[in-house]
Scaffold this motif. Structure first.
Motif, PDB file in Angstrom:
ATOM      1  N   THR A  59       0.884  -1.207   0.134  1.00 49.58           N
ATOM      2  CA  THR A  59      -0.084   0.127  -0.068  1.00 49.58           C
ATOM      3  C   THR A  59       0.818   1.410  -0.215  1.00 49.58           C
ATOM      4  O   THR A  59       0.454   2.327  -0.274  1.00 49.58           O
ATOM      5  N   ASP A 122     -12.044   6.537  10.984  1.00 45.42           N
ATOM      6  CA  ASP A 122     -10.925   6.294  10.158  1.00 45.42           C
ATOM      7  C   ASP A 122     -10.813   4.528   9.524  1.00 45.42           C
ATOM      8  O   ASP A 122     -11.266   3.856  10.475  1.00 45.42           O
ATOM      9  N   THR A 135      -5.338   3.651   6.592  1.00 44.85           N
ATOM     10  CA  THR A 135      -5.565   3.731   5.144  1.00 44.85           C
ATOM     11  C   THR A 135      -6.366   4.931   4.686  1.00 44.85           C
ATOM     12  O   THR A 135      -5.948   5.508   3.535  1.00 44.85           O
ATOM     13  N   GLY A 136      -7.071   5.552   5.527  1.00 43.30           N
ATOM     14  CA  GLY A 136      -7.713   6.875   5.156  1.00 43.30           C
ATOM     15  C   GLY A 136      -9.096   6.838   5.833  1.00 43.30           C
ATOM     16  O   GLY A 136      -9.308   6.288   6.957  1.00 43.30           O
ATOM     17  N   ASP A 140     -13.652   9.055   2.752  1.00 46.93           N
ATOM     18  CA  ASP A 140     -13.127   9.169   1.500  1.00 46.93           C
ATOM     19  C   ASP A 140     -13.185   8.011   0.713  1.00 46.93           C
ATOM     20  O   ASP A 140     -12.939   7.866  -0.739  1.00 46.93           O
ATOM     21  N   MET A 141     -13.391   6.641   1.098  1.00 44.68           N
ATOM     22  CA  MET A 141     -13.377   5.749   0.274  1.00 44.68           C
ATOM     23  C   MET A 141     -14.353   5.653  -0.976  1.00 44.68           C
ATOM     24  O   MET A 141     -15.379   6.257  -0.509  1.00 44.68           O
ATOM     25  N   ASN A 148     -13.354  -1.648  -3.491  1.00 42.21           N
ATOM     26  CA  ASN A 148     -13.158  -0.705  -2.449  1.00 42.21           C
ATOM     27  C   ASN A 148     -11.670  -0.005  -2.925  1.00 42.21           C
ATOM     28  O   ASN A 148     -10.820  -0.837  -2.926  1.00 42.21           O
ATOM     29  N   TYR A 150      -9.372   3.097  -1.568  1.00 36.79           N
ATOM     30  CA  TYR A 150      -8.847   3.883  -0.644  1.00 36.79           C
ATOM     31  C   TYR A 150      -7.931   5.177  -1.126  1.00 36.79           C
ATOM     32  O   TYR A 150      -6.486   4.738  -1.556  1.00 36.79           O
ATOM     33  N   ARG A 152      -5.833   7.467  -0.001  1.00 35.80           N
ATOM     34  CA  ARG A 152      -4.528   7.639   0.485  1.00 35.80           C
ATOM     35  C   ARG A 152      -3.703   6.668  -0.082  1.00 35.80           C
ATOM     36  O   ARG A 152      -2.469   7.103  -0.399  1.00 35.80           O
ATOM     37  N   GLU A 153      -3.769   5.477  -0.389  1.00 34.81           N
ATOM     38  CA  GLU A 153      -2.874   4.605  -0.902  1.00 34.81           C
ATOM     39  C   GLU A 153      -2.327   5.160  -2.473  1.00 34.81           C
ATOM     40  O   GLU A 153      -1.075   5.090  -2.807  1.00 34.81           O
ATOM     41  N   LYS A 210      -7.075   0.997  -9.767  1.00 34.97           N
ATOM     42  CA  LYS A 210      -6.928   2.119  -8.614  1.00 34.97           C
ATOM     43  C   LYS A 210      -6.723   3.408  -9.205  1.00 34.97           C
ATOM     44  O   LYS A 210      -6.719   4.350  -8.813  1.00 34.97           O
TER      45      LYS A 210
END
Length: 244
Positions: A59, A122, A135-136, A140-141, A148, A150, A152-153, A210
């Motif tokens: 990640t 979170d 992860t975030g 936000d997801m 799914n 995320y 942030r990744e 992603k």
């Protein structure tokens, strides 16, 4: 000479940690916490700011440390069940630092204390050492093609590309995939972001589902008065400019 500098407020990107370590030396300490949990939930001390802890798995996200004394952390699914070690779920906590609830807001209190734990809002995971990885934010997801995603990744992967200094990924409705990502990027001053080269970089870092579908470059990514990046604010700005 500097003793310790505490940083907190939002998950910190690995690139920023490396920059701070290079400028300040091994003096930084990370806290993860909330006002409702009166300060920090976890701590990442100076001696853990090393590759062993900061260089994460696929990640690209490093740990925010271990639970402070007296606190318990659980990663729960949407049914309140504990997920297996290493899997992503809702970060929930217990302990004497957790507040009693929201004043005159019983519904909000009930929602936050669902399943008997305080839900931080979170999402993240715990590894076999008990270290927490954020992860975030759950809000936000987004779900693209049934999977799914995320942000942030993706943001971590983008920031490891040389010419990008700020990145924000926002999920928006997509007629084909349900939702897809828009990347809002800011370049390092004096440099330009080569989107084709960035896509090639991401092909080595992330599964294709992603990848952001669109890329928007601004001089800087707008922030709140507290200096935080707000996905809600960014969505409103994109909508105002007709970019959605």
């Amino acid at each position: 000479s500097l003793k310790n500098i505490i940083y907190a407020g939002a998950p910190t990107y690995r690139a920023d940690q490396e920059y701070a370590l290079g400028k300040l030396g091994p003096v930084i300490v990370q806290y993860f916490g909330q006002g409702e949990v009166t300060g920090n939930i976890t701590v990442l001390p100076t001696h853990m700011h090393t590759a062993e802890y900061l260089e994460a798995d696929e990640t690209g996200i490093g740990t925010c440390g271990f639970a402070r004394k007296g606190m318990q952390i659980a990663i729960l699914d949407d049914n309140g069940e504990t997920v297996p070690t290493g899997e992503i779920g809702n970060i929930c906590v217990k302990g004497p630092a957790v507040c009693a609830g929201y004043y005159n807001r019983p519904e909000a209190t009930e929602k936050a204390f669902r399943f008997g734990w305080w839900d931080t809002g979170d999402v993240g995971r715990l590894d076999e050492r008990g270290l927490l990885y954020i992860t975030g934010r759950a809000s936000d997801m987004y779900i693209s093609g049934g999977s799914n995603v995320y942000p942030r990744e993706i943001e971590e992967a983008i920031l490891s590309f040389g010419s990008v200094t700020e990145a924000a990924i926002i999920g928006v409705p997509d007629p084909q995939w349900g939702e897809s990502g828009i990347a809002i990027l800011a370049p390092i001053p004096g440099q330009e972001i080569d989107i084709d080269a960035l896509k090639e970089h991401l092909s080595q870092e992330l599964a294709k589902y992603k990848w952001p579908k669109r890329y928007i470059i601004w001089d800087e990514v707008p922030k709140t008065a507290y200096g935080k990046m707000s996905k809600k604010l960014l969505k409103e700005m994109l909508e105002e400019q007709g970019l959605l």
